[in-house]
Design a protein around this motif. Structure first.
Motif, PDB file in Angstrom:
ATOM      1  N   GLN A   1       0.821  -1.211   0.000  1.00 53.39           N
ATOM      2  CA  GLN A   1       0.000   0.000   0.000  1.00 53.39           C
ATOM      3  C   GLN A   1       0.857   1.264   0.000  1.00 53.39           C
ATOM      4  O   GLN A   1       0.574   2.207  -0.745  1.00 53.39           O
ATOM      5  CB  GLN A   1      -0.943  -0.010   1.208  1.00 53.39           C
ATOM      6  CG  GLN A   1      -2.076  -1.008   1.093  1.00 53.39           C
ATOM      7  CD  GLN A   1      -2.844  -1.144   2.397  1.00 53.39           C
ATOM      8  OE1 GLN A   1      -2.400  -1.795   3.346  1.00 53.39           O
ATOM      9  NE2 GLN A   1      -4.006  -0.518   2.454  1.00 53.39           N
ATOM     10  N   VAL A   2       1.880   1.289   0.822  1.00 54.26           N
ATOM     11  CA  VAL A   2       2.678   2.516   0.876  1.00 54.26           C
ATOM     12  C   VAL A   2       3.545   2.665  -0.372  1.00 54.26           C
ATOM     13  O   VAL A   2       3.810   3.793  -0.815  1.00 54.26           O
ATOM     14  CB  VAL A   2       3.522   2.601   2.166  1.00 54.26           C
ATOM     15  CG1 VAL A   2       2.622   2.674   3.384  1.00 54.26           C
ATOM     16  CG2 VAL A   2       4.500   1.465   2.297  1.00 54.26           C
ATOM     17  N   ARG A   3       3.950   1.556  -0.978  1.00 45.48           N
ATOM     18  CA  ARG A   3       4.665   1.670  -2.246  1.00 45.48           C
ATOM     19  C   ARG A   3       3.774   2.319  -3.297  1.00 45.48           C
ATOM     20  O   ARG A   3       4.222   3.158  -4.086  1.00 45.48           O
ATOM     21  CB  ARG A   3       5.140   0.299  -2.730  1.00 45.48           C
ATOM     22  CG  ARG A   3       6.029   0.381  -3.985  1.00 45.48           C
ATOM     23  CD  ARG A   3       6.398  -0.978  -4.520  1.00 45.48           C
ATOM     24  NE  ARG A   3       5.209  -1.672  -5.020  1.00 45.48           N
ATOM     25  CZ  ARG A   3       5.148  -2.982  -5.223  1.00 45.48           C
ATOM     26  NH1 ARG A   3       6.182  -3.747  -4.962  1.00 45.48           N
ATOM     27  NH2 ARG A   3       4.034  -3.529  -5.680  1.00 45.48           N
ATOM     28  N   ALA A   4       2.507   1.947  -3.297  1.00 44.79           N
ATOM     29  CA  ALA A   4       1.577   2.532  -4.261  1.00 44.79           C
ATOM     30  C   ALA A   4       1.382   4.024  -4.003  1.00 44.79           C
ATOM     31  O   ALA A   4       1.323   4.823  -4.950  1.00 44.79           O
ATOM     32  CB  ALA A   4       0.237   1.806  -4.199  1.00 44.79           C
ATOM     33  N   ILE A   5       1.287   4.427  -2.736  1.00 43.85           N
ATOM     34  CA  ILE A   5       1.130   5.847  -2.410  1.00 43.85           C
ATOM     35  C   ILE A   5       2.332   6.645  -2.910  1.00 43.85           C
ATOM     36  O   ILE A   5       2.203   7.788  -3.356  1.00 43.85           O
ATOM     37  CB  ILE A   5       0.931   6.033  -0.892  1.00 43.85           C
ATOM     38  CG1 ILE A   5      -0.387   5.397  -0.442  1.00 43.85           C
ATOM     39  CG2 ILE A   5       0.958   7.515  -0.507  1.00 43.85           C
ATOM     40  CD1 ILE A   5      -0.543   5.283   1.055  1.00 43.85           C
ATOM     41  N   ALA A   6       3.518   6.027  -2.849  1.00 40.96           N
ATOM     42  CA  ALA A   6       4.746   6.693  -3.306  1.00 40.96           C
ATOM     43  C   ALA A   6       4.904   6.691  -4.822  1.00 40.96           C
ATOM     44  O   ALA A   6       5.877   7.244  -5.339  1.00 40.96           O
ATOM     45  CB  ALA A   6       5.961   6.016  -2.674  1.00 40.96           C
ATOM     46  N   GLY A   7       3.983   6.066  -5.532  1.00 42.91           N
ATOM     47  CA  GLY A   7       4.141   5.956  -6.981  1.00 42.91           C
ATOM     48  C   GLY A   7       5.210   4.964  -7.380  1.00 42.91           C
ATOM     49  O   GLY A   7       5.742   5.027  -8.495  1.00 42.91           O
ATOM     50  N   GLY A   8       5.527   4.034  -6.485  1.00 44.44           N
ATOM     51  CA  GLY A   8       6.536   3.024  -6.788  1.00 44.44           C
ATOM     52  C   GLY A   8       5.997   1.937  -7.701  1.00 44.44           C
ATOM     53  O   GLY A   8       4.785   1.749  -7.828  1.00 44.44           O
ATOM     54  N   GLN A   9       6.913   1.221  -8.323  1.00 43.27           N
ATOM     55  CA  GLN A   9       6.554   0.180  -9.289  1.00 43.27           C
ATOM     56  C   GLN A   9       7.015  -1.183  -8.789  1.00 43.27           C
ATOM     57  O   GLN A   9       8.137  -1.320  -8.278  1.00 43.27           O
ATOM     58  CB  GLN A   9       7.215   0.471 -10.640  1.00 43.27           C
ATOM     59  CG  GLN A   9       6.821   1.803 -11.264  1.00 43.27           C
ATOM     60  CD  GLN A   9       7.715   2.135 -12.445  1.00 43.27           C
ATOM     61  OE1 GLN A   9       8.877   2.495 -12.272  1.00 43.27           O
ATOM     62  NE2 GLN A   9       7.177   2.020 -13.650  1.00 43.27           N
ATOM     63  N   GLU A  10       6.152  -2.181  -8.942  1.00 41.83           N
ATOM     64  CA  GLU A  10       6.522  -3.549  -8.573  1.00 41.83           C
ATOM     65  C   GLU A  10       7.729  -3.994  -9.385  1.00 41.83           C
ATOM     66  O   GLU A  10       7.791  -3.780 -10.597  1.00 41.83           O
ATOM     67  CB  GLU A  10       5.348  -4.490  -8.815  1.00 41.83           C
ATOM     68  CG  GLU A  10       5.608  -5.901  -8.335  1.00 41.83           C
ATOM     69  CD  GLU A  10       4.402  -6.810  -8.470  1.00 41.83           C
ATOM     70  OE1 GLU A  10       4.513  -7.998  -8.110  1.00 41.83           O
ATOM     71  OE2 GLU A  10       3.350  -6.324  -8.948  1.00 41.83           O
ATOM     72  N   GLY A  11       8.699  -4.564  -8.698  1.00 47.84           N
ATOM     73  CA  GLY A  11       9.923  -5.014  -9.349  1.00 47.84           C
ATOM     74  C   GLY A  11      10.975  -3.935  -9.493  1.00 47.84           C
ATOM     75  O   GLY A  11      12.138  -4.227  -9.794  1.00 47.84           O
ATOM     76  N   VAL A  12      10.587  -2.675  -9.274  1.00 46.20           N
ATOM     77  CA  VAL A  12      11.529  -1.545  -9.360  1.00 46.20           C
ATOM     78  C   VAL A  12      11.778  -0.948  -7.982  1.00 46.20           C
ATOM     79  O   VAL A  12      12.901  -0.577  -7.643  1.00 46.20           O
ATOM     80  CB  VAL A  12      11.006  -0.463 -10.324  1.00 46.20           C
ATOM     81  CG1 VAL A  12      11.957   0.740 -10.370  1.00 46.20           C
ATOM     82  CG2 VAL A  12      10.811  -1.033 -11.718  1.00 46.20           C
TER      83      VAL A  12
END
Length: 371
Positions: free
Chosen positions: A40-51
Motif C-alpha cells: 500500500q505505501v509503495r503505491a502511495i509513493a508511486g513506486g513500481q513492482e519489481g523496481v
C-alpha cells in the motif's frame, strides 16, 4: 484535547483501538497484514513492482534518515544537503557522525532551495554522489519540491534521498517519474495519521542491491532489510517491531483510502491551513512565512512583541482551553508553531483560533505584531 503538533498527530478512535491487542509479529496470521502495508505505501509513493521496495525500520524519522544515508552513500562519500531548516541541520549531523562528507548548501528557512542552487553546487563538486533534501521543513513550514529539485539532480547524473517524513501522504511523490530518487522516507505517525513507531523507505531495488556493505551498521542497513525480505518473505520483520503500531497503521491506511487518498488528504490540510492562517492574522499575529512559501503541514507564527507573552505560559493557556501545541521553536527568531495535520477538520481549526485569541487575552497580550 486537540493535538496540533506536526507529529505524532491526532488520530481516529478506530486507529487507536487497533493498538489494544497482543500480537506476535512473526505469527502467520499477521504476516499478510505487514506484507499488505508494504504494498500500500509503495503505491502511495508511486513506486513500481519489481523496481521499488518498501523497507520499514523500527523507530522515528531520524532513524530512517540515518539508515538511508548509511545505505546509499558509501563511507567517506560526499553528500550535498540543502540546509534551509532545522531538520536539514539534523540530517547534516547524522551524515557527519556516520562518516560521510557533507557539502552544505546553506539558505534561509523562509524559502525553498532552488534548482539553480542545486545545479551550481553539483557542478562545483563532481565528487558529490548524492543530494539530500527535506521535503517539508517542520521547523518553519517551507516545502522543497522534488518536482523542482529532482530534474536538476537527474540532469547532473547524481542521486537523491528525499526526507518526506512530515509530508508523505499529503504532498505528492511519484517515484515512477523520478528515477533519480534512491528512496523516499516517511513515518507512520504523520500525514498518514497512524501511531508513531515505524519508519519507512520506499527505495529503488537496484540502488539497494548496489549499496550492500555500505552501512557499517546492522541495525541501520536498508540493504539488509531488503535481503531479509527476500529470504524470509515480505511479511517478516528482521527484529521485533512496534507491532501494535503496524496494526493501527493498517487501519489508518484504510481510512486514508476511504477519504480519497493523497489528493483528498492534501485538500483537507490546505483548508485547515487557510482557516488557521486567516484566523491568526485576524488576531493581529504575524505568520513567519510569506503565503507563497507556506506548506500545508504547520503554520509558524512570530511570537508577539508584547512583554506579557512567553511561550510556555501561552502553551499552558492553550492547553487549558483544550488545544495542545509544541512548547519550543526551531527558527532563528522566536516563533510558535501549530500543526494542521492529523484527524482534524477546518471546524477544529476555527476552534483553535478562538482558543488562541482567548489565551492571548488571558495573558494580557495586546501588542501582537512580531517581536
Amino acid at each position: 484535547m486537540l493535538l496540533l503538533i506536526p507529529g505524532p498527530v491526532q488520530t481516529r478512535p478506530e486507529t487507536r483501538a487497533a493498538m489494544a491487542q497482543d500480537i506476535a509479529p512473526w505469527d502467520n496470521d499477521f504476516r499478510p497484514t505487514y506484507a499488505a502495508i508494504r504494498e500500500q505505501v509503495r503505491a502511495i509513493a508511486g513506486g513500481q513492482e519489481g523496481v521499488h521496495a518498501t523497507l520499514p525500520l523500527q523507530g522515528c524519522g531520524h532513524f530512517i534518515m540515518e539508515a538511508a544515508i548509511r545505505t546509499f552513500v558509501p563511507a567517506g562519500g560526499k553528500l550535498l544537503i540543502a540546509q534551509n531548516g532545522s531538520y536539514a541541520d539534523r540530517a547534516l549531523r547524522l551524515a557527519t557522525e556516520a562518516g560521510r562528507q557533507v557539502v552544505a548548501l546553506p539558505g534561509p528557512d523562509t524559502r525553498p532551495v532552488t534548482a539553480e542552487e542545486i545545479s551550481a553546487a553539483l557542478a562545483a563538486d563532481p565528487a558529490i554522489s548524492h543530494v539530500a533534501i527535506v521535503h517539508h521543513e517542520t521547523g518553519s513550514g517551507i516545502v522543497n519540491d522534488p518536482e523542482v529539485i529532482g530534474p536538476a539532480v537527474r540532469a547532473a547524473g547524481r542521486r537523491l534521498i528525499l526526507d518526506s517524513v512530515s509530508a508523505f501522504g499529503a504532498l505528492p511523490v511519484d517515484l515512477a517519474a523520478h528515477p533519480e530518487i534512491d528512496a523516499v522516507l516517511f513515518t507512520s505517525g504523520k500525514c498518514l495519521e497512524g501511531l508513531p513507531g515505524i519508519g519507512f523507505a520506499v527505495a529503488r531495488i537496484d540502488s539497494v542491491t548496489a549499496a550492500a556493505g555500505n552501512a557499517g551498521s546492522w541495525s541501520f542497513d536498508l540493504s539488509d532489510v531488503y535481503q531479509h525480505a527476500l529470504r524470509a518473505g515480505w511479511g517478516s520483520f528482521r527484529f521485533t517491531p512496534a507491532v501494535q503500531a503496524l496494526a493501527a497503521f493498517q487501519v489508518a491506511l484504510g481510512i486514508y483510502a476511504a477519504e480519497g487518498g493523497q489528493p483528498a488528504r492534501l485538500a483537507r490540510y490546505r483548508e485547515n491551513m487557510r482557516v488557521l492562517r486567516d484566523g491568526v492574522q485576524a488576531l493581529g499575529l504575524t505568520p513567519y512565512l510569506d503565503a507563497r512559501h507556506q506548506g500545508p503541514v504547520i503554520l509558524t507564527v512570530h511570537q508577539p512583541a508584547d512583554p506579557a507573552f512567553a511561550l510556555q505560559p501561552f502553551v499552558d493557556a492553550l492547553k487549558a482551553r483544550g488545544v495542545l501545541i509544541s512548547n519550543f521553536h526551531n527558527t532563528k527568531v522566536p516563533t510558535f508553531r501549530i500543526g494542521c495535520i492529523g484527524a482534524i477538520t477546518p471546524d477544529d481549526m476555527r476552534g483553535a483560533v478562538a482558543a488562541i485569541g482567548g489565551a492571548l487575552d488571558a495573558l494580557g497580550v495586546r501588542q501582537r505584531e512580531a517581536a
